[in-house]
Write an enzyme that holds these catalytic residues in place. Structure first.
Site, PDB file in Angstrom:
ATOM      1  N   ASP A  57       5.603   1.984  -1.629  1.00  0.00           N
ATOM      2  CA  ASP A  57       4.286   2.104  -2.375  1.00  0.00           C
ATOM      3  C   ASP A  57       4.042   1.186  -3.575  1.00  0.00           C
ATOM      4  O   ASP A  57       5.481   0.741  -3.620  1.00  0.00           O
ATOM      5  CB  ASP A  57       5.257   3.607  -3.283  1.00  0.00           C
ATOM      6  CG  ASP A  57       4.697   4.177  -4.842  1.00  0.00           C
ATOM      7  OD1 ASP A  57       3.154   2.950  -4.675  1.00  0.00           O
ATOM      8  OD2 ASP A  57       5.461   4.355  -5.813  1.00  0.00           O
ATOM      9  N   VAL A  58       3.605   0.991  -3.785  1.00  0.00           N
ATOM     10  CA  VAL A  58       3.293  -0.577  -3.944  1.00  0.00           C
ATOM     11  C   VAL A  58       3.047  -0.574  -5.319  1.00  0.00           C
ATOM     12  O   VAL A  58       3.249  -2.086  -5.484  1.00  0.00           O
ATOM     13  CB  VAL A  58       1.654  -1.236  -3.441  1.00  0.00           C
ATOM     14  CG1 VAL A  58       1.226  -1.381  -2.093  1.00  0.00           C
ATOM     15  CG2 VAL A  58       0.071  -0.587  -4.064  1.00  0.00           C
ATOM     16  N   ASN A  84      -4.709  -4.345  -0.118  1.00  0.00           N
ATOM     17  CA  ASN A  84      -6.141  -3.119   0.506  1.00  0.00           C
ATOM     18  C   ASN A  84      -5.769  -1.561  -0.166  1.00  0.00           C
ATOM     19  O   ASN A  84      -6.513  -0.857  -0.420  1.00  0.00           O
ATOM     20  CB  ASN A  84      -6.305  -2.983   1.830  1.00  0.00           C
ATOM     21  CG  ASN A  84      -7.118  -1.548   2.127  1.00  0.00           C
ATOM     22  OD1 ASN A  84      -8.646  -1.744   1.793  1.00  0.00           O
ATOM     23  ND2 ASN A  84      -6.805  -0.838   2.425  1.00  0.00           N
ATOM     24  N   TYR A 152     -10.939   2.461 -12.419  1.00  0.00           N
ATOM     25  CA  TYR A 152     -11.299   1.492 -11.334  1.00  0.00           C
ATOM     26  C   TYR A 152     -12.257   0.318 -11.298  1.00  0.00           C
ATOM     27  O   TYR A 152     -11.856  -0.756 -11.068  1.00  0.00           O
ATOM     28  CB  TYR A 152     -12.169   2.641 -10.474  1.00  0.00           C
ATOM     29  CG  TYR A 152     -12.014   1.923  -8.231  1.00  0.00           C
ATOM     30  CD1 TYR A 152     -11.201   2.585  -8.252  1.00  0.00           C
ATOM     31  CD2 TYR A 152     -13.713   1.178  -8.618  1.00  0.00           C
ATOM     32  CE1 TYR A 152     -11.696   1.878  -6.819  1.00  0.00           C
ATOM     33  CE2 TYR A 152     -13.458   0.791  -7.383  1.00  0.00           C
ATOM     34  CZ  TYR A 152     -12.717   1.057  -6.209  1.00  0.00           C
ATOM     35  OH  TYR A 152     -13.252   0.506  -4.919  1.00  0.00           O
ATOM     36  N   LYS A 156     -10.716  -3.510 -11.208  1.00  0.00           N
ATOM     37  CA  LYS A 156     -11.289  -4.971  -9.915  1.00  0.00           C
ATOM     38  C   LYS A 156     -11.744  -5.521 -10.205  1.00  0.00           C
ATOM     39  O   LYS A 156     -11.602  -6.629  -9.968  1.00  0.00           O
ATOM     40  CB  LYS A 156     -12.508  -3.507  -9.655  1.00  0.00           C
ATOM     41  CG  LYS A 156     -11.470  -2.750  -8.472  1.00  0.00           C
ATOM     42  CD  LYS A 156     -11.071  -2.704  -7.144  1.00  0.00           C
ATOM     43  CE  LYS A 156     -10.049  -1.917  -6.061  1.00  0.00           C
ATOM     44  NZ  LYS A 156      -9.440  -2.317  -5.640  1.00  0.00           N
TER      45      LYS A 156
END
Length: 247
Positions: A57-58, A84, A152, A156
């Site tokens: 789990d990043v 990613n 999101y 980004k």
């Protein structure tokens, strides 16, 4: 000696395609993601190279540290990190956006990339030969948002800042960092694009997509450069998608 890569989000989509492309080029690839079953499926599709399945789990610091420790224990070094792993939130109006959804997107997309980058720096600075490469998956949302995508899109845009700071701070240690911004790659997560997605003018329209292999080829090119060269930013997208001139 084969080069060693960590790919996060390796259980599906872009992460799977890039992992398999690296393995075909005889890289050793650590497959990281939350679901062991999907990672095992990726490993089972491999043709060449060596893979290591490491559920991760990043967004969890201890889980990320365990990922990099397992990589060092198995392969002794790290040449490439592909940041990613990512997630989104339900497409709702800003005033209805739940704080929990916001926090989860930030935790995975931004904090996760930071935690992996930090761990990669620790390993790449100490290994011999020193250095390595980090590639961040940015998305074209790092340039232009879709409607109702505030969490999101914000993360980004932040990835671009992470890329620039990482590139600058890595120079002294032979650590290169670049970003790939992807538009409309055909994966299970993007099936809705071909059916119809919201446009800036309020309409709902289908958009062209590209095969995910084009993304894998682009990452392979970036990863294959010597550390004396770097692709700082690359955009790879479906040629006819409404990005240039969007809105």
């Amino acid at each position: 000696m084969p080069k060693v890569a960590i790919v996060t989000g390796a259980g599906s989509g872009i992460g799977r395609a890039v992992s398999l492309a690296l393995l075909r080029q005889d890289w050793s690839v650590v497959l990281a993601g939350r679901r062991r079953e999907q990672l095992e499926e990726t490993a089972g599709l491999a043709q060449g190279g060596q893979s290591l399945v490491q559920p991760t789990d990043v967004a969890d610091e201890a889980s990320v540290d365990a990922l990099f420790m397992a990589t060092a224990d198995r392969f002794g070094r790290l040449d490439l990190l592909f940041n990613n792993a990512g997630t989104g939130a339900p497409p709702v109006a800003i005033e209805d956006h739940a704080l929990d959804h916001w926090k989860r997107v930030v935790d995975v997309n931004l904090t996760g990339a930071f935690l992996c980058t930090r761990a990669a720096f620790r390993l790449m600075k100490s290994q011999d030969p020193r250095g390595g490469r980090i590639i961040n998956n940015g998305s074209i949302s790092a340039h232009s948002p879709r409607p109702r995508s505030i969490a999101y899109t914000a993360t980004k845009h932040a990835i671009t800042g992470l890329t620039r700071s990482t590139s600058l701070d890595g120079r002294a240690y032979d650590i290169a960092c670049g970003q790939i911004d992807i538009g409309n790659a055909q994966t299970l997560m993007t099936q809705a694009i071909a059916k119809g997605v919201p446009q800036a003018d309020g309409s709902l329209k289908p958009e062209p997509v590209m095969d995910v292999s084009a993304v894998a080829d682009a990452v392979l090119y970036m990863a294959g450069l010597p550390l004396s060269a770097n692709v700082q930013f690359m955009t790879v997208m479906a040629t006819q998608m409404p990005f240039i001139g969007r809105g």
